[in-house]
Write a protein that holds these residues in place. Structure first.
Motif, PDB file in Angstrom:
ATOM      1  N   ASP A   1      41.188  44.158  34.370  1.00 45.56           N
ATOM      2  CA  ASP A   1      40.957  45.378  35.156  1.00 45.56           C
ATOM      3  C   ASP A   1      39.574  45.334  35.810  1.00 45.56           C
ATOM      4  N   ALA A   2      38.562  44.961  35.032  1.00 44.64           N
ATOM      5  CA  ALA A   2      37.193  44.887  35.559  1.00 44.64           C
ATOM      6  C   ALA A   2      37.092  43.841  36.659  1.00 44.64           C
ATOM      7  N   VAL A   3      37.716  42.686  36.444  1.00 42.18           N
ATOM      8  CA  VAL A   3      37.719  41.627  37.461  1.00 42.18           C
ATOM      9  C   VAL A   3      38.393  42.131  38.733  1.00 42.18           C
ATOM     10  N   GLY A   4      39.486  42.856  38.595  1.00 40.20           N
ATOM     11  CA  GLY A   4      40.182  43.421  39.754  1.00 40.20           C
ATOM     12  C   GLY A   4      39.294  44.366  40.550  1.00 40.20           C
ATOM     13  N   ILE A   5      38.526  45.202  39.848  1.00 44.48           N
ATOM     14  CA  ILE A   5      37.607  46.128  40.516  1.00 44.48           C
ATOM     15  C   ILE A   5      36.511  45.357  41.246  1.00 44.48           C
ATOM     16  N   LEU A   6      35.944  44.356  40.586  1.00 42.58           N
ATOM     17  CA  LEU A   6      34.890  43.552  41.224  1.00 42.58           C
ATOM     18  C   LEU A   6      35.405  42.893  42.504  1.00 42.58           C
ATOM     19  N   LYS A   7      36.605  42.347  42.429  1.00 43.09           N
ATOM     20  CA  LYS A   7      37.163  41.651  43.597  1.00 43.09           C
ATOM     21  C   LYS A   7      37.555  42.613  44.713  1.00 43.09           C
ATOM     22  N   LYS A   8      38.258  43.682  44.357  1.00 41.76           N
ATOM     23  CA  LYS A   8      38.782  44.595  45.372  1.00 41.76           C
ATOM     24  C   LYS A   8      37.707  45.507  45.962  1.00 41.76           C
ATOM     25  N   GLU A   9      36.925  46.166  45.090  1.00 42.37           N
ATOM     26  CA  GLU A   9      35.974  47.166  45.571  1.00 42.37           C
ATOM     27  C   GLU A   9      34.653  46.568  46.041  1.00 42.37           C
ATOM     28  N   TYR A  10      34.281  45.398  45.492  1.00 40.87           N
ATOM     29  CA  TYR A  10      32.964  44.824  45.808  1.00 40.87           C
ATOM     30  C   TYR A  10      33.045  43.468  46.497  1.00 40.87           C
ATOM     31  N   ARG A  11      34.252  42.958  46.678  1.00 41.95           N
ATOM     32  CA  ARG A  11      34.474  41.649  47.306  1.00 41.95           C
ATOM     33  C   ARG A  11      33.607  40.572  46.651  1.00 41.95           C
ATOM     34  N   SER A  12      33.612  40.565  45.338  1.00 44.81           N
ATOM     35  CA  SER A  12      32.746  39.682  44.556  1.00 44.81           C
ATOM     36  C   SER A  12      32.894  38.190  44.854  1.00 44.81           C
ATOM     37  N   PRO A  13      34.083  37.685  45.206  1.00 49.07           N
ATOM     38  CA  PRO A  13      34.143  36.242  45.510  1.00 49.07           C
ATOM     39  C   PRO A  13      33.381  35.865  46.778  1.00 49.07           C
ATOM     40  N   ASP A  14      33.142  36.849  47.666  1.00 50.00           N
ATOM     41  CA  ASP A  14      32.520  36.586  48.960  1.00 50.00           C
ATOM     42  C   ASP A  14      31.027  36.883  49.001  1.00 50.00           C
ATOM     43  N   ARG A  15      30.492  37.409  47.898  1.00 49.22           N
ATOM     44  CA  ARG A  15      29.088  37.819  47.898  1.00 49.22           C
ATOM     45  C   ARG A  15      28.303  37.058  46.838  1.00 49.22           C
ATOM     46  N   LEU A  16      27.028  36.854  47.120  1.00 52.21           N
ATOM     47  CA  LEU A  16      26.113  36.317  46.129  1.00 52.21           C
ATOM     48  C   LEU A  16      25.996  37.338  45.007  1.00 52.21           C
ATOM     49  N   TRP A  17      26.003  36.847  43.778  1.00 51.37           N
ATOM     50  CA  TRP A  17      25.763  37.755  42.662  1.00 51.37           C
ATOM     51  C   TRP A  17      24.570  37.248  41.885  1.00 51.37           C
TER      52      TRP A  17
END
Length: 190
Positions: free
Chosen positions: A83-99
């Motif tokens: 669920d947390a991974v889904g939120i990071l990917k969908k709401e924050y576009r985490s695969p496309d951003r530097l973290w």
């Protein structure tokens, strides 16, 4: 998909922990993902968010509660790592951003736990270790803790230390401080 440089996602995780070794049959797992996106142009912290994750392979120890303030009660309505991974990917576009995180623990823990639970890793390859960046920027011989770094630059440590969302907020403050100094060509004063 193109990389996005509008925001850096500052992350701090908390995991189940014990004083000493874990009890038999228990494994340290992520129980909170603290998040603070930073607007790179404005050097502004955008929000402070906590994603709680119900532990499935360990229990919240008394030591963990003393450190993080998190108790079993906090996790009654918590989601899963997926669920947390889904939120990071969908709401924050985490695969496309530097973290970014304070140290390398968060990256390694995410990689390990995602692999063990067969949950897709939420980030791309770009990770920034702000703890190391801070030490290098100040010419230190070693890294220091988050609380020491905040004190050094005169940034108040806000919230509860060892709560993911509060630590992410404070790390993001240090990150903004470093970027501001770099952009101004200013000298970092110890």
């Amino acid at each position: 998909m193109a990389k996005l440089f509008d925001q850096v996602l500052v992350v701090d995780i908390e995991s189940t922990c014990w004083q000493g070794y874990p009890p038999a049959g228990q494994i340290s797992e992520i129980i909170e993902v603290g998040l603070c996106p930073v607007d790179v142009k404005k050097l502004a912290r955008l929000e402070k968010r906590s994603l709680l994750i119900k532990p499935i392979r360990s229990k919240i120890s008394e030591f963990c509660t003393k450190l993080t303030t998190l108790t079993d009660e906090h996790f009654r309505a918590a989601g899963t790592l997926a669920d947390a991974v889904g939120i990071l990917k969908k709401e924050y576009r985490s695969p496309d951003r530097l973290w970014a995180s304070w140290g390398d623990y968060d990256r390694r823990q995410f990689e390990r736990v995602c692999k063990e639970l067969t949950v897709p890793y939420p980030f791309g390859v770009g990770h920034l270790n702000i703890k190391t960046l801070f030490a290098v920027a100040y010419g230190d011989n070693g890294e220091m803790g988050l609380d020491e770094a905040c004190e050094r630059i005169g940034l108040p440590l806000e919230g509860t230390h060892h709560r993911g969302h509060d630590d992410a907020w404070n790390i993001a403050g240090i990150f903004c401080h470093l970027l501001q100094k770099f952009r101004l060509g200013g000298t970092l004063v110890a």
